[in-house]
Design a protein around this motif. Sequence first.
Motif, short mmCIF file in Angstrom:
data_model
loop_
_atom_site.label_atom_id
_atom_site.label_comp_id
_atom_site.label_asym_id
_atom_site.label_seq_id
_atom_site.Cartn_x
_atom_site.Cartn_y
_atom_site.Cartn_z
N SER A 1 0.82 -1.18 0.00
CA SER A 1 0.00 0.00 0.00
C SER A 1 0.87 1.25 0.00
N THR A 2 0.27 2.33 -0.48
CA THR A 2 1.02 3.57 -0.64
C THR A 2 1.61 4.06 0.67
N GLN A 3 0.85 3.95 1.76
CA GLN A 3 1.32 4.49 3.04
C GLN A 3 2.34 3.59 3.72
N ALA A 4 2.56 2.39 3.21
CA ALA A 4 3.51 1.47 3.85
C ALA A 4 4.69 1.20 2.93
N VAL A 5 4.65 0.12 2.16
CA VAL A 5 5.81 -0.29 1.37
C VAL A 5 6.22 0.75 0.34
N VAL A 6 5.27 1.44 -0.27
CA VAL A 6 5.62 2.43 -1.29
C VAL A 6 6.40 3.58 -0.66
N GLN A 7 5.88 4.14 0.42
CA GLN A 7 6.60 5.23 1.10
C GLN A 7 7.98 4.76 1.57
N ALA A 8 8.03 3.59 2.18
CA ALA A 8 9.31 3.08 2.70
C ALA A 8 10.32 2.88 1.59
N ILE B 1 5.33 5.20 -9.97
CA ILE B 1 4.22 5.08 -10.93
C ILE B 1 2.93 5.16 -10.11
N GLU B 2 2.41 6.37 -9.99
CA GLU B 2 1.36 6.69 -9.01
C GLU B 2 0.06 5.93 -9.24
N ASP B 3 -0.37 5.75 -10.48
CA ASP B 3 -1.66 5.11 -10.71
C ASP B 3 -1.61 3.59 -10.58
N ALA B 4 -0.43 3.04 -10.29
CA ALA B 4 -0.30 1.61 -10.01
C ALA B 4 -0.10 1.39 -8.51
N CYS B 5 -0.56 2.35 -7.71
CA CYS B 5 -0.48 2.29 -6.25
C CYS B 5 -1.86 2.56 -5.66
N CYS B 6 -2.06 2.09 -4.43
CA CYS B 6 -3.26 2.50 -3.69
C CYS B 6 -3.05 2.25 -2.21
N ALA B 7 -3.89 2.90 -1.43
CA ALA B 7 -3.92 2.73 0.02
C ALA B 7 -5.31 2.21 0.38
N HIS B 8 -5.65 2.29 1.66
CA HIS B 8 -6.95 1.79 2.10
C HIS B 8 -8.10 2.74 1.78
N ASN B 9 -7.76 3.98 1.43
CA ASN B 9 -8.77 4.93 0.95
C ASN B 9 -8.05 6.03 0.17
N ASP B 10 -8.84 6.83 -0.55
CA ASP B 10 -8.27 7.87 -1.40
C ASP B 10 -7.46 8.89 -0.61
N GLU C 1 -5.84 8.57 2.28
CA GLU C 1 -4.57 7.99 2.71
C GLU C 1 -3.58 7.96 1.54
N HIS C 2 -4.08 7.60 0.37
CA HIS C 2 -3.23 7.56 -0.82
C HIS C 2 -2.70 8.96 -1.16
N ARG C 3 -3.60 9.94 -1.22
CA ARG C 3 -3.20 11.31 -1.55
C ARG C 3 -2.20 11.85 -0.54
N ASN C 4 -2.46 11.63 0.74
CA ASN C 4 -1.54 12.12 1.78
C ASN C 4 -0.17 11.46 1.65
N SER C 5 -0.15 10.17 1.36
CA SER C 5 1.12 9.46 1.21
C SER C 5 1.89 9.97 0.00
N GLY D 1 1.63 12.88 -1.36
CA GLY D 1 2.11 14.22 -1.04
C GLY D 1 3.35 14.21 -0.17
N SER D 2 3.40 13.29 0.79
CA SER D 2 4.53 13.29 1.72
C SER D 2 5.82 12.77 1.11
N ILE D 3 5.73 12.02 0.02
CA ILE D 3 6.97 11.52 -0.62
C ILE D 3 7.30 12.23 -1.92
N SER D 4 6.52 13.24 -2.27
CA SER D 4 6.69 13.88 -3.57
C SER D 4 8.07 14.53 -3.74
N ARG D 5 8.70 14.95 -2.66
CA ARG D 5 10.01 15.59 -2.81
C ARG D 5 11.14 14.58 -2.90
#
Length: 194
Positions: A136-143, A158-167, A169-173, A175-179
């Motif tokens: 999920s975006t907030q776990a393995v993808v961010q790590a 590749i953002e559209d091949a990721c997801c979290a438990h809800n939209d 959470e995905h957007r926040n994740s 955003g937090s790794i965008s830099r």
Amino acid sequence: MKAIYLVLDMQNDLVHVDGPNGKSPLGEQVRSRQVLAHTATALAKARAAGVAVGWVRVGFSPEYQECPKTSPVFGGAPKAGLFKLGGFGTEIHPSLEQQPGDVQVVKHRVSPFYSTTLEAQLRAGGYTRIYCSGVSTQAVVQATVRDAHDRDYEVVLIEDACCAHNDEEHRNSIGSISRFCKQVTTAAEVDFTA
């Protein structure tokens, strides 16, 4: 620049409709965001461009010796029978084609770099750019993004091949790794030859 596409935790326990998360909010997000189809598209583009592919999955031995008992993420796995190596749950989803020579990594924590062979395989292969996606975006993808960045890899998510438990959470994740990475989608932007 030598590149690899890391497909993160796209295993049956997490993304298969008949898996434990198939009817969960995560399973619903996998379907509504078409994560499997987007991942298959990215895989086809990567292979056509001659980019290596790596598969990361979470898995534990049958007695769960590696499983952290106090972890809010993994602590319940033994009781639920999740992530047991050698079974349906830790197999990569059947719609995603693996090939001989693909990099294979089994992890016991959220990050695929922690106590695994991933970095040794990346260095041996001479890879300097990592494309990645998964759940999920907030776990393995961010790590993965953060750890790869700190190890001096160029990271493309590749953002559209990721997801979290809800939209949200995905957007926040995202955003937090965008830099720490470049972000693309399978629709048009991902170019494995660039």
